[in-house]
Design an enzyme around this catalytic site. Structure first.
Site, short mmCIF file in Angstrom:
data_model
loop_
_atom_site.label_atom_id
_atom_site.label_comp_id
_atom_site.label_asym_id
_atom_site.label_seq_id
_atom_site.Cartn_x
_atom_site.Cartn_y
_atom_site.Cartn_z
N CYS A 14 -54.25 70.40 66.96
CA CYS A 14 -55.28 70.76 67.94
C CYS A 14 -56.70 70.44 67.47
CB CYS A 14 -55.19 72.25 68.27
SG CYS A 14 -55.54 73.33 66.87
N THR B 28 -53.76 73.81 77.31
CA THR B 28 -55.20 73.93 77.06
C THR B 28 -55.94 74.35 78.33
OG1 THR B 28 -55.27 72.39 75.20
CG2 THR B 28 -57.30 72.66 76.45
N GLN C 36 -45.21 77.50 72.57
CA GLN C 36 -44.14 77.22 71.61
C GLN C 36 -42.85 78.00 71.90
OE1 GLN C 36 -44.21 74.87 69.39
NE2 GLN C 36 -46.39 74.37 69.41
N THR D 28 -55.31 66.34 93.15
CA THR D 28 -54.05 65.74 93.59
C THR D 28 -52.95 66.05 92.57
OG1 THR D 28 -55.22 63.93 94.68
CG2 THR D 28 -52.88 63.59 94.18
N SER E 255 -46.30 74.68 78.67
CA SER E 255 -46.55 73.24 78.67
C SER E 255 -45.24 72.49 78.65
CB SER E 255 -47.41 72.87 77.45
OG SER E 255 -47.81 71.52 77.51
N ALA E 256 -45.23 71.28 79.21
CA ALA E 256 -43.99 70.50 79.33
C ALA E 256 -43.67 69.71 78.07
CB ALA E 256 -44.09 69.54 80.51
N HIS E 257 -44.68 69.22 77.36
CA HIS E 257 -44.38 68.26 76.30
C HIS E 257 -43.83 68.90 75.03
CE1 HIS E 257 -47.96 68.55 73.48
NE2 HIS E 257 -48.36 69.30 74.48
#
Length: 377
Positions: free
Chosen positions: A327, A72, A180, A242, A200-202
Site C-alpha cells: 500500500c 481503498t 483480507q 458508469t 475487494s475482488a482482487h
C-alpha cells in the site's frame, strides 16, 4: 518457474472468472443505467446477479451492497462519508488502530487535520488489537470505530466480533475493513455485528479495480453518510459513475467460487503452511504475530541474522515474496505494522511475509538453502 507467494497483495484471476468477463465484454455492450433498450437491461442483469451473490454470501439485503473501485475507495467512503454528519452532530471522535491499511490510516489522519479527534490503538506484541482498549476509548462523542478483520502483513485475525457485539446497540458506527477476510472467512463475517464493511475482488481471484462497501440499513446510516463521488446517482445515490459491468460480473463470479471451495481452500492452505514450517525447521526464525490467531494462507517471519532484502534479491528467480503491505507505492519503508507491535528494528529488517492459496505449488528448498547459508557464515 517463479512461485508466486504474494497473494495478500493481489491474487491471480481464476480462469473461470476470466472466461466469464470475456463473455461479458463480448456480448454485454450496454450501460447498466440505460433503461430504454435490451442492451442496458442485459448489462443491469449482470450487475444485479453479482450484487445478489455477494449479498447472499454475507446474508444481506441486496440494496446494502454498493459497488466501488475497490477497498481503498470503500474505506474512504466509510470514513470521510461521515465527516459532515460528525461535524453537524458534534460527535467528533473516531477510533481506529495503528496497523490498519493506509486506506484507513490516511483518511483518519486527514480528519485529524480537520480538527477531529482520532485515537490510534496499538496492538500487543502478538499483533492483535485489544477489544477492551478499543471499548475503553469510546465516549458519547465517538462517531465511528474502524478496525480491520485480518491484517494484511501478519495475517492476524482481529477481535472484531467482540467489538461488534459491544457496539451493536450503541450510537456508534462500526466499520470493518474485510479486504483480507472476505471470501476466506465468510461464515465468520455473517456472524459479526457491523454497520459498514469494505471488500475487494482482487484478493479473492477476481479482477483488480472493483470492490464494494456494505452499508447496512440501520442506525440511520444511509441518511448520515455522504457520497464521495457525485454525478448520475448510480448505486442508490452512494457512488455515481458508469458501472464497470464486466468487472462487477467477475467480482460476483470470484465470490461465488470462493464460497464454493471454502473448506477445500482452508485445508490446502493449512497443508502448505505446515510444509513450510517443517522445511524451515532447520533454520533460526521467529514468527511475527500469534499463530493461534493467524490465517492459514499467511505467515510473517523473521530469519535470524538474515536481511529480508537479501532474501528477495537472492531468491528472486524462485519466489515472489514481500516484506509487507503493497500500500505504500512500492517504496521500501520499515513496516509500520511490525513497528506498532513493538518489534525491534533488526527483527523488522529480517521480516518476510509469505502468502499463498489452495492451489499454490512451491518447493521451499532454495529459500532454506539460502537462509541456512547466511546463518552458518
Amino acid at each position: 518457474m517463479v512461485a508466486y507467494l504474494d497473494y495478500n497483495a493481489s491474487a491471480p484471476i481464476e480462469s473461470e472468472v476470466t472466461k466469464y468477463m470475456i463473455d461479458i465484454y463480448t456480448h454485454n455492450i450496454g450501460n447498466a443505467s440505460s433503461r430504454t433498450h435490451l442492451y442496458g437491461a442485459q448489462a443491469k442483469e449482470v450487475v444485479e446477479k453479482s450484487r445478489k451473490i455477494i449479498a447472499n454470501i454475507l446474508d444481506l439485503d441486496q440494496m446494502e451492497v454498493i459497488f466501488t473501485s475497490g477497498s481503498t475507495e470503500s474505506n474512504n467512503t466509510a470514513i470521510l462519508g461521515l465527516e459532515k454528519y460528525a461535524r453537524e452532530s458534534g460527535k467528533n471522535h473516531f477510533i481506529t488502530s495503528s496497523i490498519e491499511h493506509k486506506a484507513v490510516i490516511e483518511p483518519m489522519k486527514y480528519l485529524e487535520k480537520q480538527g477531529f479527534i482520532v485515537d490510534f490503538i496499538d496492538p500487543d506484541e502478538n499483533g492483535r488489537i485489544s477489544a477492551d482498549k478499543v471499548i475503553d476509548k469510546i465516549t458519547d462523542r465517538t462517531v465511528m470505530v474502524s478496525i480491520m478483520h485480518v491484517n494484511s502483513e501478519t495475517g492476524i485475525i482481529q477481535p472484531v466480533q467482540e467489538i461488534g457485539n459491544f457496539l451493536k446497540d450503541k450510537d456508534v458506527y462500526f466499520h470493518i475493513d474485510a479486504t483480507q477476510s472476505f471470501g476466506k472467512l465468510n461464515a465468520e463475517l455473517r456472524e459479526i455485528q457491523y454497520d459498514l464493511l469494505s471488500v475487494s475482488a482482487h484478493k479473492i481471484r477476481g479482477p483488480q479495480g472493483i470492490g464494494a462497501i456494505i452499508l447496512k440499513r440501520k442506525k440511520h446510516l444511509r441518511d448520515n453518510i455522504a457520497p464521495l463521488i457525485l454525478g448520475g446517482g448510480q448505486e442508490f445515490g452512494f457512488r455515481s459513475g458508469t458501472l464497470p459491468v464486466a468487472l462487477i460480473g467477475g467480482f460476483g463470479k470470484a465470490a461465488e467460487f470462493c464460497e464454493k471451495i471454502g473448506s477445500i481452500r482452508k485445508a490446502k492452505c493449512k497443508e502448505i503452511k505446515n510444509q513450510l514450517l517443517k522445511d524451515i525447521d532447520c533454520t533460526e526464525y521467529v514468527i511475527n504475530g500469534d499463530s493461534n490467531y493467524c490465517m492459514d494462507n499467511t505467515i510473517n517471519l523473521s530469519f535470524k541474522d538474515v536481511d529480508a532484502e537479501g532474501i528477495f534479491v537472492a531468491t528472486k528467480d524462485y519466489y515472489a515474496m514481500s516484506n509487507g503491505s503493497a500500500c505504500v507505492s512500492g517504496a521500501y519503508t520499515t513496516s509500520y505494522v511490525l513497528k506498532a507491535m513493538g518489534l525491534d528494528e533488526k527483527r523488522i529488517s529480517e521480516a518476510v511475509r509469505i502468502s499463498w492459496d489452495y492451489d499454490t505449488v512451491v518447493d521451499f528448498s532454495k529459500l532454506v538453502s539460502y537462509v541456512r547459508g547466511q546463518q552458518e557464515e
